[in-house]
Design an enzyme around this catalytic site. Structure first.
Site, mmCIF file in Angstrom:
data_model
loop_
_atom_site.group_PDB
_atom_site.id
_atom_site.type_symbol
_atom_site.label_atom_id
_atom_site.label_comp_id
_atom_site.label_asym_id
_atom_site.label_seq_id
_atom_site.Cartn_x
_atom_site.Cartn_y
_atom_site.Cartn_z
ATOM 1 N N HIS A 77 -6.305 -7.391 -0.527
ATOM 2 C CA HIS A 77 -6.434 -5.959 -0.795
ATOM 3 C C HIS A 77 -5.649 -5.585 -2.045
ATOM 4 C CE1 HIS A 77 -6.820 -6.443 3.641
ATOM 5 N NE2 HIS A 77 -7.835 -5.617 3.461
ATOM 6 N N ASP B 201 -4.573 -13.000 3.383
ATOM 7 C CA ASP B 201 -5.822 -12.550 3.997
ATOM 8 C C ASP B 201 -7.046 -12.835 3.137
ATOM 9 O OD1 ASP B 201 -4.639 -10.734 2.291
ATOM 10 O OD2 ASP B 201 -4.710 -9.059 3.682
ATOM 11 N N HIS C 17 0.814 -1.220 0.000
ATOM 12 C CA HIS C 17 0.000 0.000 0.000
ATOM 13 C C HIS C 17 0.852 1.277 0.000
ATOM 14 C CE1 HIS C 17 -3.645 -2.228 0.412
ATOM 15 N NE2 HIS C 17 -3.356 -2.690 1.600
#
Length: 334
Positions: free
Chosen positions: A161, A246, A122
């Site tokens: 993500h 995840d 990120h």
């Protein structure tokens, strides 16, 4: 496998209530104790030049100063302490170690896997976010491209993500291919299908924003139908996996249904892609917040390289996922 690990990464203290804690690495290490053929290397700290080759120098200085002043809350999700500066440089250095080891010929049972923290995907050119300060995979890719004979690097991000930072850094670089399979609508809300690369790098970004509830069948199909043909066309010299776990069915922060066995299948698939491309292969840890699921999944990656043949998933792909895959194929002429 050979795992890159350094105790300094444990010193990045996010607090007892934060999902990204040092317990993640401790759980992985405990799980690997039960498995055969595990080796460790402590890599080295990424130097300022490596960080500034990817991140804005003023931003790098800001992170260093923030940590030197004792750290605190950078944003709602991203926190630091004084030791975070060294931990983040260690994590980036371990990612570079993994890439270098792969390019130096470590493969098969010696395939490198960097298990540093904080994670990186990120982190944008000039901003920390989503638990990340420096973009480990992008730093490793950039350093690899400095080597003779390395012209193209591919990064496959299977974290649940979207790696907005990796995409941001690599978006207009024709020498880096970035693919992300992520849960649609989840943080940070980026990664649209039509984001396919900048004007100098068309079709070098492949986003598959999958609907919640996708599992082994959907992920495996996406690799076979999207990633494999795209990388056959790109022909990388180095293949990096931004390996977040995840999307696991027992992870507390996603709705995806990938099983531990499914990560073995994904590992087998990316190994085959690397072999078909004659590309060096390395893994870099990203997310994964259910400690048992994380530990078991990293162990499954290791066991797959240690000779275990994962069981192929059965069943039909979800119809809503099928539509996403069709749209991605159209966007990339696959």
């Amino acid at each position: 496998m050979r795992f890159g690990y350094r105790d300094r990464c444990l010193d990045h203290d996010t607090g007892s209530r934060h999902p990204e804690t040092a317990d993640r690495l401790r759980a992985i290490r405990r799980g690997l104790k039960r498995r055969h053929g595990v080796e460790y290397d402590d890599g080295s700290f990424a130097d300022r030049a490596a960080l500034e080759a990817v991140h804005d120098p003023d931003y790098v200085a800001d992170v260093e100063e923030f940590c030197a002043d004792g750290g605190g809350t950078w944003d709602a999700d991203t926190v630091a302490v004084e030791a975070t500066w060294d931990a983040a440089r260690a994590s980036a250095g371990l990612a570079c170690w993994a890439a270098e080891e792969a390019l130096d010929g470590s493969d098969g049972r010696q395939t490198p896997f960097s298990i540093g923290r904080p994670p990186g995907h990120h982190a944008e050119t000039d901003e920390a976010m989503g638990f990340c300060f420096f973009n480990n995979a992008a730093i490793a890719a950039n350093q690899a491209l400095e080597r003779d004979g390395v012209d193209r690097v591919a990064i496959f991000d299977w974290d649940v993500h979207h790696g907005n930072g990796t995409q941001d850094i690599c978006y207009d670089d024709p020498n880096v291919f970035y693919a992300s399979f992520h849960e649609r609508g989840l943080f940070p809300g980026t990664g649209d299908i039509l984001e396919t690369g900048g004007p100098n790098a068309r079709k070098t970004v492949l986003n598959a924003p999958l609907p919640g509830g996708c599992g082994d069948v959907e992920y495996t199909t996406a690799v076979d139908d999207l990633l494999a043909p795209a990388l056959d066309r790109f022909d990388p010299d180095l293949f990096l996996i931004s390996a977040g776990f995840d999307a696991h069915q027992h992870d507390p922060i996603s709705r995806m249904r990938v099983s531990t066995e499914g990560y073995g299948v994904l590992t087998d698939r990316v190994r085959s892609i690397a072999e078909d491309s004659d590309a060096a292969l390395a893994f870099i840890l990203e997310g994964g917040y259910g400690l048992d699921a994380l530990s078991d999944s990293v162990g499954m990656v290791h066991e797959t390289f240690d000779g275990r043949q994962p069981v192929e998933p059965e069943g039909e792909i979800l119809s809503k996922a099928k539509r996403v895959l069709a749209d991605v194929r159209d966007a990339h002429d696959l």
